[in-house]
Design an enzyme around this catalytic site. Structure first.
Site, mmCIF file in Angstrom:
data_model
loop_
_atom_site.group_PDB
_atom_site.id
_atom_site.type_symbol
_atom_site.label_atom_id
_atom_site.label_comp_id
_atom_site.label_asym_id
_atom_site.label_seq_id
_atom_site.Cartn_x
_atom_site.Cartn_y
_atom_site.Cartn_z
ATOM 1 C CG ASP A 274 94.863 -22.365 63.544
ATOM 2 O OD1 ASP A 274 94.137 -23.222 63.037
ATOM 3 O OD2 ASP A 274 94.857 -22.117 64.761
ATOM 4 C CG ASP B 174 100.248 -16.897 47.536
ATOM 5 O OD1 ASP B 174 99.878 -17.661 46.621
ATOM 6 O OD2 ASP B 174 100.147 -15.662 47.469
ATOM 7 C CE1 TYR C 170 89.035 -15.335 48.743
ATOM 8 C CE2 TYR C 170 90.104 -16.553 46.986
ATOM 9 C CZ TYR C 170 90.180 -15.798 48.130
ATOM 10 O OH TYR C 170 91.410 -15.500 48.675
ATOM 11 C CG ASP D 27 94.196 -17.272 47.070
ATOM 12 O OD1 ASP D 27 95.273 -17.423 46.470
ATOM 13 O OD2 ASP D 27 93.508 -16.240 46.964
ATOM 14 C CE LYS E 125 90.240 -21.709 63.562
ATOM 15 N NZ LYS E 125 91.541 -21.902 64.208
#
Length: 362
Positions: free
Chosen positions: A226, A254, A139, A250, A194
């Protein structure tokens, strides 16, 4: 301890004014008059549609000078910049970078009375924190990416040693202050990355491993992002504090919110060394704005986090006590069945606000 604290309030869009207003009522019910002084400032998608400006400089300056910032929600359909990005998110993103709010603290807790999307999870069986690095990562490319001839788009993921070090230390400090994971009581920090594919995440992990040696009393572990999205569904009770890059945090927060009743139950604190922004994790939900059915619990819990942050920062027992009482009132209200429609109940925003204020006045 200060006599009083200046709180910059940006209500934002959609249900933002409704949940923010509820939180202010609860804060006023929890504290004596004058302890918190609220001043409202404009920003967001609605302001952008009306004026062509999403974040006035006067609002930026006021937020930087305030003791803390409360924000409701941002974003409206059609409120976009020429490059297609949302105007509503300018407020949070610009303050994160401008005020160096590097730590985004997102508590994930399943309360009694709230039904999880996961079967067989008891209240308290999910209780961890996602600590999202808030000033770097993917971001950080916001507004700086490239679009070449309408055919190729590039955004750059940026991670620095200093940025990783401070967010990882924050994670271990939070774990040290916690009661540990619900499943086994172990205080642990999980590095989510990752690292098996990208050098930037391998770098994040390497810095994490080095900082972990400074906290021998805290268990340290790794998880590939993942796989983590699966683990948060399969064994959420294992986790205590999860630290990760901006975008991963982020997304995962959620997913995590879905396991505790939804985004309406997900508070958020974005803090740096000198400033703090407190807002729920949910969006502006324009489809239900003005109907009086918005869930204010996430906003109220974010306001309690604000009191904790200010209380520790200024050694103010009044604020710490008020934060604890707001959380107790929230627990009692939820357990009693005061649930909004998103929680499969029928309580209005007004009803939730009233029951919390009555509990705090008792």
């Amino acid at each position: 301890m200060k006599d009083g604290y200046e709180i910059a309030v940006v209500h934002g869009d959609g249900i933002g004014p409704e949940v923010c207003g509820a939180a202010i009522e609860v804060l006023n019910a929890a504290l004596d008059p004058g302890v918190l002084r609220f001043a409202e400032y404009p920003a967001g998608a609605g302001h952008f549609l009306a004026t062509g400006e999403s974040l006035p400089e006067a609002t930026v300056q006021a937020c930087g000078a305030a003791d803390a910032i409360l924000h409701g929600a941002a974003g409206l359909p059609g409120a976009v910049h020429p490059d297609g990005t949302e105007a509503g998110v300018d407020f949070s993103l610009k303050l994160r970078f401008g005020l160096d709010l590097y730590a985004n603290i997102r508590p994930i807790r399943l309360y009694e009375g709230v039904e999880s999307a996961l079967a067989g999870i008891a209240p308290g069986g999910i209780d961890y924190v996602i600590l999202r690095e808030n000033s770097e990562g993917l971001y950080a490319a916001r507004g700086a990416g490239s679009l070449l001839r309408g055919d190729v788009a590039v955004d750059t993921l940026v991670q620095t040693r200093e940025g990783i070090e401070r967010i990882v230390r924050k994670a271990f400090e939070l774990a040290r202050l916690s009661d540990g994971a619900p499943e086994d009581g172990v205080r642990r920090v999980t590095c989510c990355d990752k690292a098996n594919v990208l050098r930037s995440y391998a770098f994040f992990r390497a810095v994490f491993d080095r900082i972990a040696t400074e906290f021998p009393d805290i268990e340290a572990e790794h998880a590939i992002v993942d796989a983590m999205s699966m683990y948060l569904v399969q064994r959420p009770g294992h986790y205590n504090v999860i630290v990760t890059e901006n975008m991963f945090g982020d997304i995962l927060s959620d997913l995590a919110a879905a396991t505790i009743g939804g985004l309406g139950m997900a508070p958020s604190a974005e803090v740096g060394e000198s400033n703090g922004l407190f807002q729920p994790s949910h969006g502006s939900a324009p489809d239900i704005a003005g109907q009086g059915i918005a869930n204010p619990y996430g906003m109220v819990l974010s306001a309690a986090s604000m009191l904790d942050w200010l209380g520790h920062r200024h050694d103010d027992a009044r604020l710490l006590d008020a934060a604890a009482r707001i959380r107790r009132a929230t627990e009692e209200a939820l357990a009693s069945g005061c649930l909004t429609t998103d929680l499969k109940g029928s309580a209005t925003t007004r009803a939730v606000t009233d029951i919390l204020c009555r509990a705090l006045a008792a």
